[in-house]
Design a protein around this motif. Structure first.
Motif, PDB file in Angstrom:
ATOM      1  N   ARG A 220      58.854  -7.589 -28.214  1.00 43.72           N
ATOM      2  CA  ARG A 220      57.889  -6.920 -28.212  1.00 43.72           C
ATOM      3  C   ARG A 220      57.239  -6.905 -26.801  1.00 43.72           C
ATOM      4  O   ARG A 220      57.000  -7.867 -25.818  1.00 43.72           O
ATOM      5  CB  ARG A 220      57.099  -8.758 -28.742  1.00 43.72           C
TER       6      ARG A 220
ATOM      7  N   THR B 190      59.800   0.260 -29.984  1.00 46.41           N
ATOM      8  CA  THR B 190      61.241   0.517 -30.014  1.00 46.41           C
ATOM      9  C   THR B 190      61.100   1.622 -29.161  1.00 46.41           C
ATOM     10  O   THR B 190      60.777   1.682 -28.542  1.00 46.41           O
ATOM     11  CB  THR B 190      61.315   1.753 -32.151  1.00 46.41           C
TER      12      THR B 190
ATOM     13  N   ASP C 172      63.897 -10.540 -27.536  1.00 47.41           N
ATOM     14  CA  ASP C 172      65.263 -11.163 -28.778  1.00 47.41           C
ATOM     15  C   ASP C 172      64.140 -12.809 -29.797  1.00 47.41           C
ATOM     16  O   ASP C 172      65.158 -13.593 -29.256  1.00 47.41           O
ATOM     17  CB  ASP C 172      67.193 -11.823 -28.439  1.00 47.41           C
TER      18      ASP C 172
ATOM     19  N   ALA D  89      55.950  -4.874 -31.855  1.00 50.43           N
ATOM     20  CA  ALA D  89      57.524  -4.643 -31.832  1.00 50.43           C
ATOM     21  C   ALA D  89      57.119  -3.227 -30.337  1.00 50.43           C
ATOM     22  O   ALA D  89      56.152  -1.975 -30.963  1.00 50.43           O
ATOM     23  CB  ALA D  89      58.167  -5.155 -32.848  1.00 50.43           C
TER      24      ALA D  89
ATOM     25  N   ALA E 103      64.325  -2.336 -25.034  1.00 50.57           N
ATOM     26  CA  ALA E 103      64.857  -2.635 -26.797  1.00 50.57           C
ATOM     27  C   ALA E 103      65.555  -1.448 -27.460  1.00 50.57           C
ATOM     28  O   ALA E 103      65.928  -1.402 -28.371  1.00 50.57           O
ATOM     29  CB  ALA E 103      62.758  -1.359 -27.412  1.00 50.57           C
TER      30      ALA E 103
ATOM     31  N   SER F   7      67.980  -4.605 -27.759  1.00 52.69           N
ATOM     32  CA  SER F   7      67.217  -5.978 -27.585  1.00 52.69           C
ATOM     33  C   SER F   7      66.269  -5.448 -29.182  1.00 52.69           C
ATOM     34  O   SER F   7      65.199  -4.407 -28.833  1.00 52.69           O
ATOM     35  CB  SER F   7      67.041  -6.720 -26.694  1.00 52.69           C
ATOM     36  N   GLN F   8      65.339  -7.374 -29.395  1.00 48.79           N
ATOM     37  CA  GLN F   8      64.039  -6.891 -30.176  1.00 48.79           C
ATOM     38  C   GLN F   8      63.897  -7.222 -28.769  1.00 48.79           C
ATOM     39  O   GLN F   8      63.206  -8.150 -28.287  1.00 48.79           O
ATOM     40  CB  GLN F   8      64.198  -8.228 -31.354  1.00 48.79           C
TER      41      GLN F   8
END
Length: 218
Positions: A149, A174, A160, A172, A143, A146-147
């Motif tokens: 979940r 972090t 992503d 999400a 995280a 990248s994004q």
């Protein structure tokens, strides 16, 4: 008559070959029905070893994530290509106090074997050097670059935005926050400074009132 015997013999051989296949091959799902998932791996310098999203690798680790077909809840396939070298990727970078460095390799999988129908994986990026808190997990390190979940169990569902199907869901993730006291003045120092300023302001106000009263009494 001889021709009929040959047909019968051919059918018998075909049935025998089918029955000789392992049961797993007969029961394996079609590519469209197969389970797909993001799996995480750690390098021991010679091979990828299966890991978990909640593992906290030490400084100097090489972490790999890959999206692939993962039947029966397995981790799936490890990242493709050569094993990244920590020295080659992170050798010139330094980690701040309370942080660690790892090499992060992300493989979005094979377009033909791993992707859902109608989807195409993003282009593969070169392994990157990622810094995180000393106790950061493999998922939190991912995280940081990248994004990401995750589902309710902490498993990574998308990176992503990939894959887009089935629905991403989850929440999400972090990167782990920096350790307390890192990256700024200590909290106690800030609180103490604010208190001193308040006392100074109060003392100034009292002195001003006294001078005003003394001046009016003349």
């Amino acid at each position: 008559m001889l021709r009929a015997y040959r047909v019968v013999a051919g059918v018998a051989l075909g049935v025998a070959a089918l029955l000789s296949l392992p049961s797993s091959a007969l029961a394996s799902p079609s590519p469209e029905d197969a389970t797909r998932a993001w799996g995480v791996w750690l390098s021991d310098g010679t091979a990828w070893l299966a890991a978990a999203p909640g593992d906290s690798p030490p400084d100097g680790s090489v972490v790999g994530w890959r999206f692939s077909v993962a039947p029966d809840g397995t981790t799936g396939e490890p990242p493709g290509g050569d094993l990244p070298s920590f020295e080659a990727v992170c050798g010139r970078d330094t980690a701040g106090s309370g942080h660690k460095r790892v090499v992060l390799a992300v493989d979005f999988g094979d377009a033909e074997a791993d992707a859902h129908r109608g989807e195409r994986p993003p282009a593969q990026a070169a392994p990157a050097c990622v810094a995180g808190a000393e106790d950061a997990t493999t998922a939190q390190l991912l995280a940081a670059a990248s994004q990401v979940r995750v589902d309710v169990a902490g498993g990574v569902t998308s990176v992503d935005g990939y894959p887009a199907t089935p629905p991403q869901g989850g929440t999400a993730l972090t990167a782990a926050p920096p350790p307390a006291g890192a990256g700024g003045p200590p909290t106690l120092l800030i609180v103490g400074g604010a208190g001193a300023l308040a006392l100074l302001a109060a003392g100034t106000a009292v002195a001003t009132r006294r001078r005003t009263k003394a001046g009016s009494g003349r």
